[in-house]
Design an enzyme around this catalytic site. Sequence first.
Site, short mmCIF file in Angstrom:
data_model
loop_
_atom_site.label_atom_id
_atom_site.label_comp_id
_atom_site.label_asym_id
_atom_site.label_seq_id
_atom_site.Cartn_x
_atom_site.Cartn_y
_atom_site.Cartn_z
N HIS A 19 -3.95 -17.30 13.08
CA HIS A 19 -2.62 -17.50 13.67
C HIS A 19 -2.65 -18.53 14.80
O HIS A 19 -1.67 -19.25 15.00
CB HIS A 19 -2.05 -16.15 14.14
CG HIS A 19 -1.76 -15.23 12.99
ND1 HIS A 19 -1.77 -13.87 13.09
CD2 HIS A 19 -1.47 -15.50 11.68
CE1 HIS A 19 -1.48 -13.33 11.90
NE2 HIS A 19 -1.31 -14.30 11.04
N HIS A 42 0.65 -16.06 0.67
CA HIS A 42 0.30 -14.64 0.75
C HIS A 42 0.83 -14.14 2.09
O HIS A 42 0.11 -14.12 3.09
CB HIS A 42 -1.21 -14.45 0.65
CG HIS A 42 -1.78 -14.85 -0.67
ND1 HIS A 42 -1.82 -16.17 -1.09
CD2 HIS A 42 -2.30 -14.12 -1.68
CE1 HIS A 42 -2.36 -16.21 -2.31
NE2 HIS A 42 -2.66 -14.98 -2.68
N SER A 113 2.08 -14.05 9.84
CA SER A 113 2.32 -15.48 9.67
C SER A 113 3.79 -15.85 9.42
O SER A 113 4.27 -16.86 9.97
CB SER A 113 1.41 -16.04 8.57
OG SER A 113 1.48 -15.25 7.40
N GLU A 131 5.02 -12.90 -1.66
CA GLU A 131 4.32 -11.63 -1.43
C GLU A 131 4.49 -10.77 -2.68
O GLU A 131 5.59 -10.47 -3.09
CB GLU A 131 4.87 -10.91 -0.19
CG GLU A 131 4.33 -9.52 0.04
CD GLU A 131 2.80 -9.42 0.06
OE1 GLU A 131 2.17 -10.18 0.81
OE2 GLU A 131 2.23 -8.59 -0.69
N ASP A 159 3.57 -14.40 -7.64
CA ASP A 159 2.18 -14.78 -7.40
C ASP A 159 2.18 -16.12 -6.65
O ASP A 159 2.63 -17.14 -7.18
CB ASP A 159 1.50 -14.91 -8.77
CG ASP A 159 0.06 -15.38 -8.67
OD1 ASP A 159 -0.40 -15.67 -7.55
OD2 ASP A 159 -0.60 -15.45 -9.71
N GLY A 160 1.68 -16.09 -5.42
CA GLY A 160 1.71 -17.30 -4.59
C GLY A 160 0.84 -18.42 -5.15
O GLY A 160 1.16 -19.60 -4.98
N ASP A 180 -3.50 -17.41 2.54
CA ASP A 180 -4.26 -16.36 3.20
C ASP A 180 -4.39 -15.16 2.25
O ASP A 180 -3.85 -14.09 2.51
CB ASP A 180 -3.46 -15.97 4.48
CG ASP A 180 -4.08 -14.84 5.24
OD1 ASP A 180 -5.30 -14.65 5.14
OD2 ASP A 180 -3.33 -14.13 5.95
N1 SAM Z 1 -0.59 -14.12 5.79
C1 SAM Z 1 -0.32 -12.79 6.35
C2 SAM Z 1 -0.38 -12.91 7.87
O1 SAM Z 1 -1.15 -13.73 8.37
O2 SAM Z 1 0.35 -12.19 8.53
C3 SAM Z 1 -1.29 -11.76 5.86
C4 SAM Z 1 -1.47 -11.76 4.38
S1 SAM Z 1 -2.60 -10.59 3.74
C5 SAM Z 1 -4.16 -11.17 4.25
C6 SAM Z 1 -2.58 -11.00 2.03
C7 SAM Z 1 -1.31 -10.56 1.32
O3 SAM Z 1 -1.27 -11.15 0.03
C8 SAM Z 1 -1.20 -9.06 1.09
O4 SAM Z 1 -0.01 -8.60 1.67
C9 SAM Z 1 -1.16 -8.91 -0.44
O5 SAM Z 1 -0.30 -7.88 -0.87
C10 SAM Z 1 -0.65 -10.25 -0.88
N2 SAM Z 1 -1.06 -10.72 -2.23
C11 SAM Z 1 -2.17 -10.40 -2.93
N3 SAM Z 1 -2.23 -11.16 -4.05
C12 SAM Z 1 -1.15 -11.97 -4.04
C13 SAM Z 1 -0.68 -13.01 -4.89
N4 SAM Z 1 -1.37 -13.37 -5.99
N5 SAM Z 1 0.46 -13.67 -4.57
C14 SAM Z 1 1.15 -13.33 -3.44
N6 SAM Z 1 0.76 -12.35 -2.59
C15 SAM Z 1 -0.38 -11.68 -2.88
#
Ligand code: SAM
Length: 306
Positions: A19, A42, A113, A131, A159-160, A180
């Site tokens: 961050h 993500h 984020s 997400e 899916d990101g 992330d």
């Molecule tokens: N970026 C956030 C932050 O800094 O506050 C934290 C994100 S966390 C490490 C990762 C997130 O990605 C989780 O909430 C998870 O549910 C989500 N996730 C997992 N696979 C994903 C995908 N293929 N596409 C989008 N989101 C996904």
Amino acid sequence: MFSYRHAFHAGNHADVLKHMVLLATLKHLTQKDSPIAVFDTHAGAGLYRLDGDYAQTSGEAADGFLRLRTPPAATDAAAKKKAPLILAPALQDYMDMVASFNAKGSHKVYPGSPFIIQRLLRERDKLKLFELHPTDSKTLTANIAQLEAGRQVAVLREDGFEGLKKFLPPPQRRALVLSDPSYEVKSDYGRVVAMIGDALTRFAVGTYAVWYPIIPRPEAHDVPRKLKTLATKAGRSWLQATLTVKNSKITTDAAGEEHRPGLPASGMFLINPPHTLKAALQAALPQMVELLGQDRHAQFTLEAGG
Ligand code: SAM
């Protein structure tokens, strides 16, 4: 499939690194008048309560951003005499950002984020948040709705890794992509690299920021190595910053019980980073080692090229 919930980890040392770098990067990019598109592949839930059940289960913020707020009390006379640390500007900006989500003196809320990014956007900028987790995506949608940001911020339950493709190149011709992943599934390591490789072919001048864990796993070591190769092949500049807070070795106590250290280190890899970022991190990272380090293995690395 999804057991990872970022609420357990909010505000930990990895979040501090991620961050702080995100904030310094976007702060620089929004100094230029022209609009920018920001993508968070993500996104997580957006906001986290540090006094909620999840955060208290692990208490990771206590060894993370809370240590910057309240440095551990000095124990010996020499340390007591030392002048209090004045935080480097990038770290102070980060602490001010977290504080702005809390009543004065309290630390109940930690911004993820999406909220850190949104705070820095101007009206003309756009933010897309991916997400996939059903609960976190619902929470994120509800949290974002409170901002009444209208069409400026979109939450996509997609899916990101795949979803980013359709937005590149962005009409604004300027973009920051934060990636992330939770690395909950082994394929995330390869997918994040493939996503950046694809993104560079679509939009080589975007700024890309990838967080990765530093753990004894070959796929994890491969992430920065492969990203560096991609950047170099594309003729783009790059920056890699890592922060280690403790030993990564599994130890065995006198009773023969194994202790796993939890996440010991992580890194941020950026392609096309702001030219000001290296100097900002050069000032902040030694302080992070001092304040977040848990044993003599604590260290940082900072490298840039291209
Ligand atoms: N970026 C956030 C932050 O800094 O506050 C934290 C994100 S966390 C490490 C990762 C997130 O990605 C989780 O909430 C998870 O549910 C989500 N996730 C997992 N696979 C994903 C995908 N293929 N596409 C989008 N989101 C996904």
